[in-house]
Design a protein around this motif. Structure first.
Motif: not given
Length: 320
Positions: A32-39, A104-111, A132-145
């Protein structure tokens, strides 16, 4: 342990939108091309994977078990097989450049992703913001083993585990996370095909062993499909397999109880050709004591470990 928590934010660089026909692997629909906030999130193809790797100067290393999935259909299939939905908080291990993460961000609530490579962990939020601009608030990354992560290291408690696990530590990581988070009700992991067979094997099977029994302690284990080598960059020398674990409430989630059961499992399989009476002599203190505890648990002392199910080991660990 010290960890770095990174929230997705504005893209760090302005890239040409990915997903044009000449960048998409054969058989993969245009994104899907970019452009809409809920894409829906756009997914990565071979060209985007190589561009991202070149941008951050990453060369996949065998030490970290890095093989990046570049096929959109494959990550879609993994997410579908996992069964995760909007109500799930998914824990991903080794997100790499973000192929599976975006799906995953296209389906899950949070990742929440655990990444051991600092360069990849730092780039990932920008990739999510871009694709995935509309899903960025649903994502976090941890630097860890992931092998040493603790409950306190994660900002939320996951309900599902979906990951392309590093093949060199796949079983230890899987068992550690399942034990650490009893709230994880389903797990769908991609591992080396041979390891997938071992995890899903049942009693009496030639491939049945320590990973099989310990995985079954946490729930029902099944094979969920195979993955070819050609969907990875670099292409691994082995085939891959998907394993699904559905959590059951059959066994205690108390770490001490689990440790006692796992100690009996380790002892039983340390010398596969020996009978349980002999194999458990060190674990029980003597062969005679091993026989007594086996009989108390309703297990034939002359049986071998590969014939026993996880319930047998649970009963055995409870004897005194």
């Amino acid at each position: 342990m010290a960890v770095l928590l990174v929230q997705a934010g504005p893209a760090l660089i302005d890239e040409t939108p990915a997903g044009t026909p000449d960048e998409t692997p054969a058989g993969t629909p245009d994104e899907t091309p970019a452009g809409t906030p809920d894409e829906a999130p756009r997914l990565l193809g071979p060209a985007q994977i190589r561009e991202l790797a070149a941008e951050v100067g990453v060369r996949p290393t065998k030490t970290l078990g890095q093989n990046f999935v570049h096929d959109a259909n494959t990550v879609r299939r993994i997410v579908a097989a996992s069964g995760v939905g909007a109500g799930d908080t998914v824990l991903e291990v080794g997100p790499g450049l973000g192929s599976l993460t975006l799906a995953l961000l296209g389906t899950a609530g949070k990742v929440v992703a655990i990444e051991i490579d600092q360069v990849l962990a730092q780039r990932l939020p920008a990739t999510i913001a871009e694709y995935a601009p509309s899903r960025q608030d649903n994502f976090q990354v941890i630097l860890a083993d992931a092998l040493h992560v603790t409950r306190d290291d994660l900002p939320v408690v996951p309900t599902a585990l979906v990951a392309n696990l590093p093949y060199n530590v796949s079983v230890p990581v899987l068992l550690h996370l399942l034990g650490l988070f009893p709230e994880i009700t389903t797990a769908l992991v991609m591992v080396q095909a041979e390891v997938a067979d071992r995890l899903a094997a049942g009693p009496g099977s030639r491939t049945y062993g320590v990973p099989s029994v310990k995985a079954r302690y946490h729930g029902r284990v099944t094979r969920a499909g195979s993955v070819g080598r050609n969907v990875f960059w670099p292409e691994p020398k082995v085939e891959s397999g998907l394993v699904r674990i559905e959590r059951t409430d059959d066994h205690s989630t108390d770490p001490l109880d689990r440790q006692q059961v796992f100690a009996a499992i380790d002892a039983a399989f340390a010398q596969r050709r020996k009978t349980m009476r002999s194999a458990l002599a060190g674990w029980a203190g003597s062969a005679a004591e091993a026989e007594r505890r086996l009989r108390e648990a309703g297990i034939d002392p002359g049986e071998r470990g590969e014939k026993l199910d996880v319930d047998d080991f649970v009963r055995l660990a409870r004897t005194t």
